[in-house]
Enzyme design. Structure first.
Site, PDB file in Angstrom:
ATOM      1  CG  ASP A 152       2.621   9.461   4.042  1.00  0.00           C
ATOM      2  OD1 ASP A 152       1.555  10.100   4.156  1.00  0.00           O
ATOM      3  OD2 ASP A 152       3.516   9.487   4.902  1.00  0.00           O
ATOM      4  CD  GLU A 155       8.233   8.068   0.919  1.00  0.00           C
ATOM      5  OE1 GLU A 155       8.998   7.942  -0.052  1.00  0.00           O
ATOM      6  OE2 GLU A 155       8.605   7.918   2.087  1.00  0.00           O
ATOM      7  CG  ASP A 187       6.860   5.599   4.002  1.00  0.00           C
ATOM      8  OD1 ASP A 187       6.368   6.480   4.709  1.00  0.00           O
ATOM      9  OD2 ASP A 187       7.966   5.072   4.248  1.00  0.00           O
ATOM     10  CD  GLU A 207       7.724   3.153   7.257  1.00  0.00           C
ATOM     11  OE1 GLU A 207       8.343   4.176   7.622  1.00  0.00           O
ATOM     12  OE2 GLU A 207       6.471   3.098   7.183  1.00  0.00           O
ATOM     13  NE  ARG A 208      12.158   5.897  -0.919  1.00  0.00           N
ATOM     14  CZ  ARG A 208      12.266   7.193  -0.669  1.00  0.00           C
ATOM     15  NH1 ARG A 208      11.340   7.801   0.038  1.00  0.00           N
ATOM     16  NH2 ARG A 208      13.308   7.880  -1.090  1.00  0.00           N
TER      17      ARG A 208
END
Length: 419
Positions: A152, A155, A187, A207-208
């Protein structure tokens, strides 16, 4: 000056027209979404001047996707089996109709100059292209595609230009093929892309979050909303990639509270939680996932399916696997896109203090819309009864009740804000 004449048969495709009109009436009666596509296809068919002999022939017209063309072919087979096919238009009839059209055009040109046909707007062209892309079936044979990690845009860019995000440089150093792109959910995710540019999404999404970001999202309510959107996106394997923030001090919330939230995410929401020491270790995890997914999927045949068929078509042990198209996932997962009243109600409840996803879903299961909840409050004879209305609703694996305190808070909120 030469005059171009438009030659049309009066009704070159009466069978196809009659079938489309019947399907359109049924779709309108049932209020199905397909009515818009059928109406568009019917208009295109009536405007087409030449005979068509199969559903495949109809694919040149606007609105005729693969599914509709198959329906026409099936109807045509049944029609031919039930009766003798109707004779085609004879040459003499065709010539007679041509002469009639020529005469009509000449008479009309003597009265007034015909306005040129308006070209479709760019927006209409984009909508048409999107609709056709939705219906197009993508097939990928083994070893005919590449597996690519999508990152994404959030990021790779930060608000503070002095602190550059190292995501891309880490992935490059680890040899992970990736591409930066805006994602509407998650992400990181992986796609299979063939030589024609078609893209299918592998059934994993990440998802981070750093521990301080996790604390911030819990405080402002984004954490529950993000989990809900990830679970609703259609991809079966959701992973929360949690990075430590130094010594995990000064996070904004107690560390025990964050660990409990992660445990609830794993057990109650069914989301896999992976913890790493720092950003570099997170990128090592993603690079390892890329290598494993490439090894797992390159030997399989892939094809596109819709979300309804994804559950029965994504068994990773099969040689042929059904996957979502990236464009479908992107559009359907856009924030607040195609949300039902029930889903909006859930998101609204999640913004209230002490309301978890499990509690919100338990309330919405009994009262799917705010209007139904307000009607239930109005049906109570006394205020105290209304304040205790939701107290007995149970939720979670232990089926614990919401309790009178939370029930009272909900009544006070909706009683003061929505009446």
């Amino acid at each position: 000056m030469e005059t171009r004449l438009e030659v049309r048969l009066r009704e070159p495709n009466p069978l196809f027209t009659r079938w489309l009109e019947r399907w359109l009436r049924e779709a309108e009666r049932r209020q199905q979404r397909s009515q818009h596509k059928l109406r568009q296809a019917l208009e295109a068919l009536k405007s087409y001047p030449l005979p068509l002999y199969s559903g495949r022939d109809c694919s040149v017209l606007r609105g005729f996707g693969g599914t509709l063309c198959q329906l026409i072919d099936e109807e045509l087979r049944q029609h031919r089996a039930a009766s003798q096919p109707q004779p085609q238009t004879t040459t003499a009839q065709y010539e007679e109709q041509v002469q009639q059209v020529v005469k009509a055009v000449q008479e009309k040109q003597q009265k007034t100059k015909k306005d040129p046909a308006k070209k479709p707007t760019k927006k209409a062209q984009l909508e048409q292209a999107a609709a056709e892309e939705r219906e197009r079936v993508v097939e990928m044979l083994p070893d005919s595609f590449e597996v690519l990690l999508l990152v994404d845009t959030q990021e790779t860019s930060g608000k503070n230009k002095r602190v550059l995000d190292q995501t891309r440089s880490y992935l490059q150093s680890l040899g992970a093929d990736h591409e930066v792109r805006r994602l509407t959910v998650g992400d990181f995710l992986w796609i299979a892309r063939d030589a024609d540019g078609s893209e299918l999404v592998l059934p994993y999404i990440v998802e981070r979050k750093r521990m301080d970001d996790l604390a911030s999202s819990i405080r402002d309510g984004r954490f529950h909303e993000q989990k809900h959107r990830l679970r609703q996106c259609g991809l079966p394997n959701v992973i929360y990639l949690i990075e430590d923030y130094g010594d995990n001090e000064q996070l904004g919330l107690p560390l025990d509270s964050l660990l409990q939230a992660l445990a609830n995410t794993r057990i109650q929401s069914g989301i896999q939680v992976v913890r790493t020491e720092n950003h570099y270790r997170s990128m090592c995890y993603l690079a390892g996932m890329s290598r494993a997914l490439r090894q797992l999927f390159l030997s399989k045949s892939l094809h596109s399916v819709d979300r309804a068929a994804l559950g029965s078509s994504s068994c990773l042990t099969d040689r042929r696997v059904g996957l979502l198209k990236f464009r479908d996932l992107y559009e359907d997962s856009a924030k607040n896109a195609h949300l039902t009243v029930r889903e909006v109600f859930v998101q609204q409840l999640l913004q209230l203090h002490s309301l978890s996803m499990e509690r919100a879903l338990a309330i919405v299961e009994l009262y799917p819309t705010p209007r139904l909840l307000l009607d239930a409050y109005e049906a109570c004879e006394e205020v105290d009864q209304a304040r205790r209305l939701l107290a007995g609703i149970t939720c979670g694996a232990l089926e614990r009740p919401l309790g009178e305190k939370l029930s009272k808070c909900l009544y006070d909120f909706y009683g003061s804000e929505f009446r």
